[in-house]
Design an enzyme around this catalytic site. Structure first.
Site, mmCIF file in Angstrom:
data_model
loop_
_atom_site.group_PDB
_atom_site.id
_atom_site.type_symbol
_atom_site.label_atom_id
_atom_site.label_comp_id
_atom_site.label_asym_id
_atom_site.label_seq_id
_atom_site.Cartn_x
_atom_site.Cartn_y
_atom_site.Cartn_z
ATOM 1 N N TYR A 174 -121.979 -29.856 -7.985
ATOM 2 C CA TYR A 174 -121.447 -28.749 -7.181
ATOM 3 C C TYR A 174 -122.379 -28.391 -6.032
ATOM 4 O O TYR A 174 -123.590 -28.249 -6.216
ATOM 5 C CB TYR A 174 -121.302 -27.564 -8.133
ATOM 6 C CG TYR A 174 -120.655 -26.298 -7.619
ATOM 7 C CD1 TYR A 174 -119.436 -26.303 -6.964
ATOM 8 C CD2 TYR A 174 -121.259 -25.066 -7.877
ATOM 9 C CE1 TYR A 174 -118.839 -25.109 -6.565
ATOM 10 C CE2 TYR A 174 -120.664 -23.870 -7.484
ATOM 11 C CZ TYR A 174 -119.449 -23.905 -6.831
ATOM 12 O OH TYR A 174 -118.856 -22.726 -6.453
ATOM 13 N N HIS A 177 -119.369 -22.845 -2.256
ATOM 14 C CA HIS A 177 -119.264 -21.389 -2.449
ATOM 15 C C HIS A 177 -120.575 -20.631 -2.336
ATOM 16 O O HIS A 177 -120.655 -19.464 -2.717
ATOM 17 C CB HIS A 177 -118.636 -21.070 -3.817
ATOM 18 C CG HIS A 177 -117.218 -21.534 -3.939
ATOM 19 N ND1 HIS A 177 -116.767 -22.334 -4.961
ATOM 20 C CD2 HIS A 177 -116.155 -21.322 -3.144
ATOM 21 C CE1 HIS A 177 -115.486 -22.584 -4.806
ATOM 22 N NE2 HIS A 177 -115.096 -21.980 -3.691
#
Ligand code: ADP
Ligand code: SF4
Length: 692
Positions: A174, A177
Site C-alpha cells: 500500500y 491515502h
C-alpha cells in the site's frame, strides 16, 4: 451467462476474465479495499458482508486496511488486524465466504507511521523523522533507523505469509491515502533522510520497491501482489503529482506488481461525495498508468453506469472497474448488469453516510442499502426477503424515503400494499432536497424505489390522497404504517436551545421548508445552523447563487461538524469562504428584531449584535406525528375496523438522516408478521472471547 439473459452484448466486455499474476478474476468487477467499521471487532459481520458481494458478482473482494503490527495501530478506528498467526481464523472466515462464490479474496496490508497515534499499543509510532502525528493527539513519532526499516519489512513479510495461510489470493502493498509509511517516504515533504531511503526519488521509493519484492518473494508463487498507489495527492508541487513523481514511480516499478490499483490521495480526495465530484472524476489523474505497464490497472470513480464502465475499458483507462461505494449501495451490481436488469441497479447517491460509520467508530450503514451492516447480525440479504406468513393488507401513509422503502419491501414479501401520499409527487423530503445545489443524486433514493414498486403487482399508489383518521377507517387495512415525515421548526428550538427562541420579528424568520418552497429571503440572510449536517450549508450555496449576502452563524465550534464524518467539511468551509460567506462559530442566536440579530457566545455568554434582513433557522425538525397520535388514541376503533397494528416509521417518529428513514421503513417491513420480543436484543452480537 444465464441462457435467458437479457444482457446487452455491449456489456460483454465487463464479463471477460482478467489474469492477475498467478490468479484469474472471473470478470472485471473489483471491490477495492474499503473501511466498514467492523474489521477485527465484528469479524463475522465483516465476513458475511464481503461474502454477499462475492455472491453479487464482484470478481475480487478486498479487505479494508489491515494493520500488520502493534507499532502501527489505528485505535480507535476499527480496521482489519493481522498482527500474528492468532488473527488468521478471522481472515479465513472472510476468505471462505468470498471463495464460496468463486471470487478472489484480497488483503490490503498497511503499516502507517505518523498517521496513527498507537492509542492501544502505546508505543511511539515510526516515521522518517520525529514529527507530530496527524490526529489531535499530543504525540510525536520516533525517527526510524535502518533496523526499524528492516523490522517493518520483516513485519510486512510475516503478514503476507499469514495472509497466504488465511487463503488470500491477492496481497496488497500500500502507498495510498497518505496513510502508510511507503507513501510517506516517497513524499519529499515528509522525507528528510540523508541515507539511501531519502533524497532522490529512486531512494524515496526504495521501501515501496522492497516491500513489493519481499511480498513477491514470500507469497508470489500462488498469490498475486497488487499495489495501491496514489498517483496524485492533489497538493500541487508540494506533493506527488500525476505529471511528475507519481508518473515516475509508475515508470520505475511498472512491471513489478501483478496489478496496479491507482487513485488520488488522501481519502477525502479519493471518496469525494456527489456534491463535489461526478462519476469518473479520477480519470484525468490516473489515465496515464495503463500506457506505462502491461499489468492490469484498477481505478475508482463511483461508477454505477455500465456504459461509463465499458467506456473506461474501451478507451484504455482501466482494465478492471474498481468500486467501494457502488458495491456497498448495490452488492449485486455486477449480477444485475450480467442479467440485463439495469433498472434494478440501486445506484449509490454519493452521500458518504457509509464513511460516517467508520469515522464515528460504528459499523457501516448506507442510505440506499438498508441491509448494509445487517447481513450477519440480522440475516438481512440485500436481494432476498422472507415471504409474508399471511395474506394481509398494509396501508402506508406518506411516500417519503421511509414509506417508499416499506412499501417496496412489503410488496416484495407479498403483502397487499396501499401507499397514500398527500402530494402529487412521491419522495417526500427527497423530492424537495434533490433540487438543492449538489443533491441531485438524492433523487435516486426515490426513483429506485418507485421503479421497483412499479413492477410489484401488489402495491398500489394513491397520489394526492391526504389521509385522516376517517379515511384510514374507511380503507380498514390489516396493518397501518404512518410515515408522514417532519417539518423544520420555526421556533428555533434545537441543540443549543431546547425550549425555543423568543423571536420578536417573526415575519422575516424562515425555515428550510420555506426556502425549498421557493420563498424569497431578503438579504443579508443570517443562517443559524444548530443542525450540524448539510442543510444549512447547502442552503447557503443556494442563497449565494441567488446573489444574496449570507452570514453563517453556528452554535458549534466548527462548521457543520457531522460533515467531518462524511469527509465533506473541508470542502464545505472552502466553498463558503470562496463565496464570501462570513462564518461565525460558537454563537447562539438569541433574538432578531429591527434587522438586528443578537448572538450569545457559547462560552462566555457575552452578547453581540449582527445586522441582517432575514434569518433562516436550521435547528431541528418537528415530527409530523399528529395522525399517528390520533390513530393510537383510538385502539378500539382501529380494532373494530379490523386494523391489527399501527406503527409510525421514519421522520414522523424520530427525524434523522435519509439513511435512518429508509432503514426504519425496511425494518418495519422485515418485522411485520414476525414475533419481535421488545425485551430482547433484536440482532446477534459479537463478543470478545474472555481469555483465561
Ligand atoms: P420520511 O423521511 O420519514 O420518509 P418525509 O417527510 O420524506 O418522511 O415524507 C413524508 C411524506 O408523507 C410526505 O411526502 C408528505 O406529503 C406525506 N404525508 C404527510 N401527511 C400525510 C397524510 N396525512 N396523508 C398522506 N400523506 C401524507
Ligand atoms: Fe453510496 Fe451513500 Fe450508500 Fe455510501 S452511504 S454507498 S455514498 S449511497
Amino acid at each position: 451467462m444465464p441462457l435467458d439473459s437479457r444482457r446487452d452484448p455491449r456489456y460483454d466486455i465487463l464479463f471477460e476474465p482478467v489474469r492477475i499474476g498467478p490468479v484469474t478474476a472471473r470478470n472485471r468487477f473489483y471491490q477495492v479495499p474499503h473501511c466498514n467499521g467492523m474489521g477485527h471487532v465484528y469479524p463475522a459481520a465483516m465476513a458475511e458482508m464481503r461474502g454477499i458481494k462475492a455472491e453479487g458478482g464482484w470478481a475480487v473482494i478486498s479487505t479494508e486496511e489491515v494493520e500488520i503490527h502493534h507499532t502501527s495501530d489505528v485505535t480507535p478506528h476499527i480496521e482489519g488486524r493481522l498482527w500474528d498467526e492468532s488473527d488468521i481464523p478471522y481472515h479465513a472466515r472472510m476468505v471462505e465466504k468470498v471463495h464460496e462464490h468463486g471470487s478472489l479474496a484480497a488483503i490490503e496490508l498497511v503499516y502507517q507511521g505518523h498517521t496513527v497515534a498507537n492509542r492501544y499499543s502505546r508505543v511511539a509510532p515510526l516515521s522518517s523523522r520525529s514529527i507530530p502525528v496527524d490526529s489531535i493527539d499530543p504525540v510525536q513519532t520516533r525517527a526510524m533507523d535502518k533496523s526499524d526499516i528492516r523490522a517493518i519489512r520483516r513485519w510486512h513479510r510475516n503478514a503476507a505469509l499469514n495472509a497466504k495461510k488465511a487463503g488470500y489470493d491477492i496481497v496488497y502493498v500500500y502507498a495510498g491515502h497518505n496513510l502508510c509509511i511507503a507513501q510517506h517516504l516517497i513524499a519529499k515533504r515528509y522525507n528528510q533522510r540523508t541515507d539511501e531511503y531519502g533524497g532522490s526519488l529512486e531512494n524515496r521509493v526504495r521501501l515501496f520497491r522492497e516491500l513489493i519484492e519481499d511480498t513477491k518473494e514470500a507469497v508470489g508463487d500462488s498469490c498475486a501482489v497488487a499495489v495501491r498507489f496514489a498517483v496524485d495527492e492533489l497538493l500541487g508541487p508540494d506533493g506527488i503529482t500525476a505529471e511528475s513523481e507519481g508518473r515516475e514511480v509508475v515508470e520505475m516499478l511498472a512491471e513489478m506488481p501483478d496489478l496496479w490499483d491507482v487513485n488520488v490521495s488522501d481519502w477525502e480526495n479519493d471518496s469525494v461525495t456527489a456534491r463535489f465530484a461526478d462519476e469518473g472524476y479520477q480519470e484525468s489523474y490516473i489515465s496515464f498508468v495503463k500506457s506505462l505497464t502491461s499489468k492490469p490497472v484498477v481505478g475508482v470513480g463511483r461508477f454505477t453506469s455500465p456504459d461509463a464502465m465499458v467506456s473506461q475499458i474501451k478507451r484504455g483507462v482501466l482494465d478492471m472497474i474498481g468500486a467501494a461505494r457502488p458495491s456497498i449501495a448495490d452488492p449485486f451490481l455486477p449480477k444485475k448488469i450480467e442479467e440485463g436488469r439495469l433498472e434494478d441497479i440501486r445506484e449509490c447517491i454519493g452521500c458518504n453516510i457509509c464513511v460516517s460509520g467508520d469515522f464515528s467508530i460504528a459499523p457501516i450503514r448506507c442510505t440506499q442499502n438498508p441491509t448494509k451492516g445487517e447481513e450477519w447480525r440480522r440475516k438481512w440479504h440485500p436481494e432476498r426477503i422472507a415471504k409474508a406468513k399471511a395474506e394481509e393488507s398494509v396501508l402506508i401513509i406518506g411516500a417519503g424515503p421511509s414509506g417508499l422503502e416499506a412499501a417496496r419491501a412489503l410488496g416484495e414479501r407479498g403483502y397487499k400494499v396501499m401507499l397514500a401520499e398527500a402530494e402529487r409527487d412521491l419522495g417526500g423530503r427527497i423530492t424537495r432536497e434533490c433540487r438543492l445545489p449538489g443533491l441531485s443524486t438524492y433523487a435516486r433514493v426515490r426513483d429506485w424505489r418507485q421503479g421497483q414498486i412499479d413492477k410489484l403487482l401488489g402495491v398500489e399508489i394513491f397520489r394526492e390522497s391526504r389521509m385522516g383518521l376517517d379515511e384510514i377507517l374507511e380503507v380498514a387495512p390489516d396493518h397501518l404504517a404512518i410515515a408522514t415525515g417532519a417539518d423544520w421548526r420555526r421556533d428555533g428550538s434545537g441543540r443549543s436551545d431546547p425550549v425555543g427562541l423568543n423571536l420578536s420579528e417573526e415575519r422575516m424568520i424562515f425555515t428550510p421548508d420555506d426556502v425549498m418552497a421557493g420563498a424569497d429571503l431578503p438579504g443579508p440572510v443570517l443562517i443559524f445552523d444548530d443542525d450540524y449536517y448539510y442543510m444549512a450549508n447547502v442552503l447557503a450555496d443556494l442563497l449565494v447563487s441567488q446573489g444574496k449576502e449570507v452570514i453563517f452563524v453556528t452554535s458549534s465550534d466548527s462548521v457543520a461538524p457531522f460533515t467531518a464524518y462524511t469527509m465533506e467539511q473541508g470542502r464545505i468551509v472552502t466553498r463558503l469562504l470562496e463565496q464570501g460567506v462570513r462564518i461565525v462559530t460558537g454563537q447562539e442566536l438569541d433574538d432578531f428584531e429591527g434587522g438586528k440579530a443578537t448572538l450569545t457566545c457559547t462560552y462566555t455568554g457575552k452578547e453581540t449584535a449582527l445586522e441582517a434582513a432575514s434569518v433562516l433557522l436550521v435547528t431541528s425538525r418537528e415530527p409530523n406525528d399528529g395522525l399517528l397520535q390520533q390513530a393510537k388514541a383510538v385502539p378500539e376503533r382501529l380494532l373494530e375496523a379490523g386494523i391489527k397494528s399501527v406503527q409510525g416509521i421514519g421522520d414522523c417518529v424520530a427525524p434523522g438522516t435519509v439513511a435512518a428513514a429508509v432503514y426504519d421503513g425496511h425494518r418495519y417491513a422485515r418485522n411485520l408478521g414476525e414475533e419481535v420480543d421488545p425485551d430482547e436484543t433484536p440482532f446477534l452480537r459479537e463478543r470478545t472471547a474472555l481469555p483465561d
